[in-house]
Design an enzyme around this catalytic site. Structure first.
Site, PDB file in Angstrom:
ATOM      1  N   HIS A 293      38.645  32.789  42.080  1.00 19.01           N
ATOM      2  CA  HIS A 293      39.500  33.434  43.095  1.00 19.01           C
ATOM      3  C   HIS A 293      38.851  34.688  43.663  1.00 19.01           C
ATOM      4  O   HIS A 293      38.283  35.501  42.952  1.00 19.01           O
ATOM      5  CB  HIS A 293      40.912  33.703  42.573  1.00 19.01           C
ATOM      6  CG  HIS A 293      41.020  34.610  41.383  1.00 19.01           C
ATOM      7  ND1 HIS A 293      41.146  35.964  41.496  1.00 19.01           N
ATOM      8  CD2 HIS A 293      41.048  34.335  40.057  1.00 19.01           C
ATOM      9  CE1 HIS A 293      41.256  36.493  40.286  1.00 19.01           C
ATOM     10  NE2 HIS A 293      41.185  35.532  39.388  1.00 19.01           N
ATOM     11  N   ASP A 305      36.901  39.778  36.957  1.00 22.14           N
ATOM     12  CA  ASP A 305      38.070  39.002  37.378  1.00 22.14           C
ATOM     13  C   ASP A 305      38.306  39.200  38.865  1.00 22.14           C
ATOM     14  O   ASP A 305      38.998  40.119  39.248  1.00 22.14           O
ATOM     15  CB  ASP A 305      39.290  39.434  36.569  1.00 22.14           C
ATOM     16  CG  ASP A 305      40.484  38.547  36.829  1.00 22.14           C
ATOM     17  OD1 ASP A 305      40.309  37.462  37.405  1.00 22.14           O
ATOM     18  OD2 ASP A 305      41.616  38.942  36.454  1.00 22.14           O
ATOM     19  N   GLU A 339      45.186  34.376  43.721  1.00 25.39           N
ATOM     20  CA  GLU A 339      45.512  33.890  42.371  1.00 25.39           C
ATOM     21  C   GLU A 339      46.366  34.902  41.633  1.00 25.39           C
ATOM     22  O   GLU A 339      47.291  34.545  40.921  1.00 25.39           O
ATOM     23  CB  GLU A 339      44.213  33.635  41.591  1.00 25.39           C
ATOM     24  CG  GLU A 339      44.437  32.959  40.234  1.00 25.39           C
ATOM     25  CD  GLU A 339      44.624  33.908  39.066  1.00 25.39           C
ATOM     26  OE1 GLU A 339      44.997  33.431  37.989  1.00 25.39           O
ATOM     27  OE2 GLU A 339      44.434  35.126  39.202  1.00 25.39           O
ATOM     28  N   GLU A 340      46.036  36.187  41.817  1.00 25.58           N
ATOM     29  CA  GLU A 340      46.650  37.207  40.957  1.00 25.58           C
ATOM     30  C   GLU A 340      48.153  37.357  41.142  1.00 25.58           C
ATOM     31  O   GLU A 340      48.878  37.477  40.168  1.00 25.58           O
ATOM     32  CB  GLU A 340      45.977  38.575  41.204  1.00 25.58           C
ATOM     33  CG  GLU A 340      44.520  38.638  40.776  1.00 25.58           C
ATOM     34  CD  GLU A 340      44.307  38.494  39.274  1.00 25.58           C
ATOM     35  OE1 GLU A 340      45.279  38.280  38.547  1.00 25.58           O
ATOM     36  OE2 GLU A 340      43.145  38.595  38.841  1.00 25.58           O
ATOM     37  N   ASP A 367      36.909  31.580  35.757  1.00 26.26           N
ATOM     38  CA  ASP A 367      37.817  32.725  35.889  1.00 26.26           C
ATOM     39  C   ASP A 367      38.096  33.357  34.523  1.00 26.26           C
ATOM     40  O   ASP A 367      39.223  33.664  34.189  1.00 26.26           O
ATOM     41  CB  ASP A 367      39.131  32.275  36.569  1.00 26.26           C
ATOM     42  CG  ASP A 367      40.071  33.443  36.835  1.00 26.26           C
ATOM     43  OD1 ASP A 367      39.601  34.595  36.814  1.00 26.26           O
ATOM     44  OD2 ASP A 367      41.277  33.205  37.031  1.00 26.26           O
ATOM     45  N   HIS A 437      42.018  43.403  34.842  1.00 23.73           N
ATOM     46  CA  HIS A 437      43.101  44.069  35.598  1.00 23.73           C
ATOM     47  C   HIS A 437      43.138  45.586  35.434  1.00 23.73           C
ATOM     48  O   HIS A 437      44.211  46.185  35.508  1.00 23.73           O
ATOM     49  CB  HIS A 437      44.481  43.503  35.188  1.00 23.73           C
ATOM     50  CG  HIS A 437      44.645  42.044  35.450  1.00 23.73           C
ATOM     51  ND1 HIS A 437      45.795  41.358  35.116  1.00 23.73           N
ATOM     52  CD2 HIS A 437      43.817  41.130  36.002  1.00 23.73           C
ATOM     53  CE1 HIS A 437      45.655  40.083  35.454  1.00 23.73           C
ATOM     54  NE2 HIS A 437      44.462  39.921  35.984  1.00 23.73           N
TER      55      HIS A 437
HETATM   56 ZN   LIG Z   1      41.349  35.852  37.337  1.00 20.15          ZN
END
Ligand SMILES: [Zn+2]
Length: 471
Positions: A293, A305, A339-340, A367, A437
């Site tokens: 993503h 990520d 995606e998130e 991912d 994140h």
């Molecule tokens: Zn991810």
């Protein structure tokens, strides 16, 4: 599995030594010989990935010149344009697929501090969860109450919870070797904690960051609200500050927290999946997808990520081009958007795939960070899994022979049919949640060689699937 490969090698050697006899007796099955050729192809993928791949510089450019790419942000728009340019530059047939995405903005930097009954006080590091509402302008000031599970919350009941900030403090279980299992267990508090707490009259939710390490980075992530239940502000607190709050509560003192955040949700906006492909020479209507993503959270660089995953996926096609490999099936790279906090890109692509007249025979997602490759998780039929297990003999040389049944990836999940195979690329998981994140997911935290090895590993699998198919 190793001994099987040795036996094959020995049997091939002996068959050449006794070539005359071999011609008169039952010959070795062709695929044994192919396996040796395949090893040479895979060797070349690894050599090129470690010497000539663009995966690291391209990831660096995206991280350092564009930065984090939350859906609907100007940076996400720039990343779409940048990605399309890279794909075109590689000579791929390239297009953008329109998709409406949610727009959530963090606003001003969050502020939070605690004050205990004893007078002890201090600042704590929080990050609003993605999708959260703001606190009142001057902040929310309320006593906190600690829980580790839904059951704890139920036992406390409305009487003890009403008017408070619920502090979800479940730790990620350190006993699991594969850290995603621990993540999977705890993530419900981040996703649904605000709703559960609000059911008992809570005014806010603080969630221990999903990080195994004790440090000062709060880790954001998506959350939900339910209709008919008050939407209360929710934030993640760093593991270090979670420990501080918990230690103070353990003394039996009342601890109050002031938290202030000014995040908001705006109307949906148009964005894009970015897609590039090499058309198949024999079965162009049969597609192998490789992707990750393009969006990320709005802190750090979204390097592991999932900048790593998208650039690895793209550079799989770069490697195919470098060895002049003409795939039988269409090999397509997809940079999924959103995606998130919505998965809109993955859903949109799958919807389109149903009407495209093509068959998606396999989809591979990267991912789980740009770490040392270990293997693949397979979501498909038993025969597909068996076939991949047979490939362990050829994959072992590169340390990517951990082939197991398991989940593939969020973006490709909607592509599942009875016939196809979805695969998650699995790198080493030990350090992923140190970064995930958070402000700590930056380009300097990505190791060049580990990232390159991942690219070659995915290319190896794409090559084997293209050559032998996967049923
Ligand atoms: Zn991810």
């Amino acid at each position: 599995m190793k001994s099987r490969f040795l036996l094959l090698t020995i049997s091939l050697l002996s068959s050449s030594l006794f070539a005359q006899e071999a011609r008169n007796t039952k010959s070795e099955p062709a695929d044994h010989i192919d396996f040796l050729d395949d090893q040479q192809v895979l060797d070349e993928f690894y050599r090129l990935a470690l010497t000539e791949s663009n995966v690291y510089p391209w990831l660096g450019e995206m991280c350092l010149e564009i930065g984090p790419r939350l859906s609907g942000s100007p940076q996400a728009d720039s990343a779409v344009e940048y990605s399309a340019r890279l794909m075109e530059g590689l000579g791929l047939k390239t297009w953008k697929q329109s998709v409406m995405v949610p727009v959530w903005q963090r606003g001003e930097k969050e502020i939070a501090f605690y004050r205990a009954e004893s007078g002890e006080s201090g600042q704590i590091n929080i990050l609003a969860l993605g999708g959260s509402v703001a606190t009142p302008k001057d902040g929310l000031f309320a006593p906190i109450i600690e829980v580790e599970s839904w059951e704890d919350l139920e036992k406390l009941g409305r009487e003890k919870v009403e008017g408070k900030i619920v502090f979800f403090n479940e730790k990620m279980n350190p006993e699991n070797l594969y850290t995603f299992h621990s993540y999977g267990h705890c993530v419900k508090h981040r996703w649904g904690g605000a709703v559960e707490a609000a059911k008992y009259g809570a005014v806010g939710a603080l969630v221990r960051s999903l990080n195994m390490r004790i440090d000062d980075f709060p880790h954001t992530g998506s959350m939900k609200y339910d209709e008919g239940i008050d939407s209360i502000p929710a934030a993640a607190v760093s593991t270090e500050d979670a420990e501080t709050l918990s230690a103070m509560l353990a003394k039996g003192e009342e601890v109050k927290v002031m938290m202030r955040q000014s995040c908001r949700t705006l109307p949906d906006k148009e964005s894009f999946n970015v897609i590039g492909e090499i058309k198949g020479s024999e079965r162009p209507e049969e597609v192998i997808v490789v992707g990750g993503h393009l969006d990320s959270w709005d802190v750090g660089h979204g390097a592991h990520d999932d900048g790593a995953g998208v650039m690895q996926s793209l550079c799989v096609l770069e490697l195919l081009k470098k060895i002049d490999y003409q795939p039988k099936h269409t090999v397509r790279v997809v940079f999924f958007m959103n995606e998130e906090n919505g998965l809109r890109g993955g859903k949109k692509y799958a919807e389109w795939a149903k009407t495209s007249g093509e068959t998606h025979i396999a989809a591979i997602e990267s991912d789980r960070g740009g770490f040392t490759p270990r293997g693949f998780h397979v979501d498909g039929s038993e025969t597909a899994l068996e076939q991949m297990l047979e490939w362990e003999t050829i994959l072992e040389k590169y340390g990517i022979h951990q082939v197991e049944e398991g989940g593939s990836g969020a973006d490709i999940g909607s592509l599942k049919t009875e016939e196809n195979v979805l695969i998650g690329f699995v790198p080493d998981s030990q350090r992923y949640f140190d970064h995930h994140h958070s402000e700590n997911d930056t380009f300097d935290q990505v190791n060049k060689r580990e990232l390159e090895l991942g690219t070659a590993s995915i290319a190896a699998l794409v090559y084997l699937i293209d050559k032998y198919g996967l049923k």
